[in-house]
Design a protein around this motif. Structure first.
Motif, short mmCIF file in Angstrom:
data_model
loop_
_atom_site.label_atom_id
_atom_site.label_comp_id
_atom_site.label_asym_id
_atom_site.label_seq_id
_atom_site.Cartn_x
_atom_site.Cartn_y
_atom_site.Cartn_z
N THR A 165 3.16 7.06 -3.71
CA THR A 165 2.58 5.74 -3.44
C THR A 165 3.27 5.07 -2.26
O THR A 165 2.63 4.47 -1.39
CB THR A 165 2.68 4.85 -4.68
OG1 THR A 165 1.94 5.46 -5.75
CG2 THR A 165 2.12 3.46 -4.41
N ARG A 166 4.61 5.17 -2.21
CA ARG A 166 5.35 4.59 -1.09
C ARG A 166 4.96 5.26 0.23
O ARG A 166 4.84 4.59 1.26
CB ARG A 166 6.85 4.72 -1.33
CG ARG A 166 7.38 3.84 -2.46
CD ARG A 166 8.82 4.15 -2.75
NE ARG A 166 9.30 3.42 -3.92
CZ ARG A 166 10.45 3.68 -4.54
NH1 ARG A 166 11.23 4.63 -4.09
NH2 ARG A 166 10.80 2.98 -5.61
N ALA A 167 4.81 6.57 0.19
CA ALA A 167 4.42 7.28 1.41
C ALA A 167 3.04 6.83 1.88
O ALA A 167 2.82 6.61 3.08
CB ALA A 167 4.44 8.79 1.16
N ARG A 168 2.11 6.68 0.95
CA ARG A 168 0.76 6.24 1.32
C ARG A 168 0.79 4.80 1.84
O ARG A 168 0.06 4.46 2.78
CB ARG A 168 -0.16 6.36 0.12
CG ARG A 168 -0.52 7.81 -0.22
CD ARG A 168 -1.35 7.91 -1.47
NE ARG A 168 -1.79 9.28 -1.72
CZ ARG A 168 -2.39 9.69 -2.83
NH1 ARG A 168 -2.62 8.82 -3.80
NH2 ARG A 168 -2.76 10.95 -2.95
N ASP A 169 1.61 3.95 1.22
CA ASP A 169 1.73 2.57 1.71
C ASP A 169 2.28 2.56 3.13
O ASP A 169 1.86 1.74 3.97
CB ASP A 169 2.64 1.76 0.78
CG ASP A 169 1.99 1.46 -0.56
OD1 ASP A 169 0.76 1.60 -0.65
OD2 ASP A 169 2.72 1.11 -1.50
N ALA A 170 3.24 3.45 3.40
CA ALA A 170 3.81 3.52 4.74
C ALA A 170 2.76 3.96 5.76
O ALA A 170 2.71 3.43 6.88
CB ALA A 170 4.99 4.48 4.76
N VAL A 171 1.91 4.90 5.37
CA VAL A 171 0.84 5.36 6.27
C VAL A 171 -0.15 4.23 6.53
O VAL A 171 -0.60 4.02 7.66
CB VAL A 171 0.13 6.59 5.67
CG1 VAL A 171 -1.14 6.92 6.46
CG2 VAL A 171 1.07 7.79 5.67
N ARG A 172 -0.50 3.49 5.47
CA ARG A 172 -1.42 2.35 5.64
C ARG A 172 -0.82 1.29 6.56
O ARG A 172 -1.51 0.70 7.40
CB ARG A 172 -1.80 1.76 4.29
CG ARG A 172 -2.86 2.56 3.53
CD ARG A 172 -3.41 1.76 2.37
NE ARG A 172 -2.42 1.62 1.32
CZ ARG A 172 -2.31 2.45 0.29
NH1 ARG A 172 -3.13 3.48 0.21
NH2 ARG A 172 -1.40 2.26 -0.64
#
Length: 373
Positions: free
Chosen positions: A137-144
């Protein structure tokens, strides 16, 4: 505030799906029971081939045993990582037999995100899964967050770059009228060229941000694809000469009509030609357009550095650049955008290549399409 009020209740977590892969019926049952009690939706597979098939549905996590009768877990993990449709799945090995350090190293080296060994208490297993999902989830938030920044930055840069380019082009014209090939013109002309390149990069970033949030929105009209290719060929003759690449085309005499978005099709062809010029290593590059079985078939063939088989899937991903002996500028967006444009037109983009033997990209677009864009 009334805690029982539905408006004040915390948002329910989306259902998380787990593909549980194990060939032992008792272990499979107990693990699935634990996962269901933890609130997960569970899919079950008793072998490697079944796991590969079910993984196409893109579960949130693959819980993968190592020892299975048909394909072992290491190979299943490797194949999932090699498949463009499943390369980014979250994968965790769980084994009660392969528990040595070498087993864990091998599993992680083959692409697993975690390697757990049994016996493992139920609460510890669920806690490990939750921790892995939090990291994802953190990785996806960083991508967003990155995509949001790129979108804002590209949008803010677009207008001043356009104004600056127009004024520079006008200055070049004024200097040319007064003194052709003078020192001022020789300094301004490269500046216009570099500004045009920067503007193209900003446009690519804007297109990527739109794809991330909206998908590809097509402005459909009747397009002569042969004319699109011809115009792009003329546009890239200058860069091709600068790179010592002889850029030639074999185009049909008759129009090749299809329904599509002309601007995006121009962009797709431009990216393929740019790729051939950039990586051509001074070798001739040939473009050929034909029709076959209701499709327009465009091939762009260069004799350049080539692409290793292991890299041929990932070159179509965002911001991916394949390591090579030369230094090539760019953000790694051209092929990604071209593939997305092809898919939006119900077409395909493929590549055939080998290291040192050039690359042949093939873009196929339907001449007739019945479903809505």
């Amino acid at each position: 505030m009334n805690p029982s009020d539905p408006q004040n209740a915390p948002a329910a977590r989306p259902v998380v799906s787990v593909l549980n892969v194990n060939d032992d019926p008792a272990t499979l049952y107990l693990l699935s029971l634990t996962l269901k009690q933890g609130g997960y939706q569970v899919l079950e597979a008793t072998g490697g081939r079944e796991a590969l098939r079910l993984a196409q549905g893109r579960p949130d996590l693959v819980l993968l045993d190592v020892h299975m009768p048909d394909i072992d877990g290491y190979e299943v993990c490797r194949r999932l990582r090699a498949d463009e449709a499943t390369h980014d799945l979250l994968i965790a090995h769980l084994s009660s037999v392969s528990v040595q350090r070498e087993d864990r190293v091998r599993g992680l080296a083959q692409g697993a995100d975690a390697y757990w060994t049994r016996p493992l208490a139920e609460d510890e297993l669920l806690a490990n899964i939750e921790a892995l999902l939090r990291l994802q989830t953190r990785a996806r938030d960083a991508v967003r967050a990155r995509d949001s920044f790129l979108r804002i930055a590209a949008h803010e840069l677009k207008t001043p770059l356009t104004v600056l380019r127009l004024n520079l082009e006008r200055a070049v014209e004024m200097v040319s009228d007064a003194e052709a090939d003078g020192p001022v013109e020789k300094r301004l002309t490269p500046a216009v060229r570099q500004l045009t390149r920067l503007q193209n990069l900003v446009d690519n970033l804007l297109d990527v941000s739109r794809l991330s949030t909206q998908g590809v929105a097509l402005q459909v009209d009747t397009v002569d694809f042969s004319q699109v290719v011809r115009e792009q060929m003329e546009r890239f003759q200058g860069p091709a000469r600068s790179a010592n690449v002889a850029l030639t085309a074999e185009l049909p005499d008759a129009p090749v009509l299809l329904f599509g978005d002309r601007r995006l099709l121009e962009q797709a062809v431009g990216h393929l030609l740019s790729n051939a010029v950039k990586f051509g290593q001074g070798q001739p590059a040939k473009t050929r357009l034909s029709t076959h079985e209701g499709q327009a078939v465009l091939t762009v063939d260069d004799g350049g550095v080539g692409i290793a088989p292991a890299d041929q899937a990932r070159i179509f991903r965002r911001f991916e650049r394949v390591p090579s002996a030369g230094r090539f500028e760019g953000l790694g967006l051209g092929l990604y955008l071209t593939q997305e444009i092809a898919a939006a037109h119900d077409g395909t983009l493929t590549v055939k290549s080998a290291l040192g033997q050039g690359a042949c990209f093939e873009l196929r677009l339907p001449l007739h399409r019945t479903q809505r864009y």
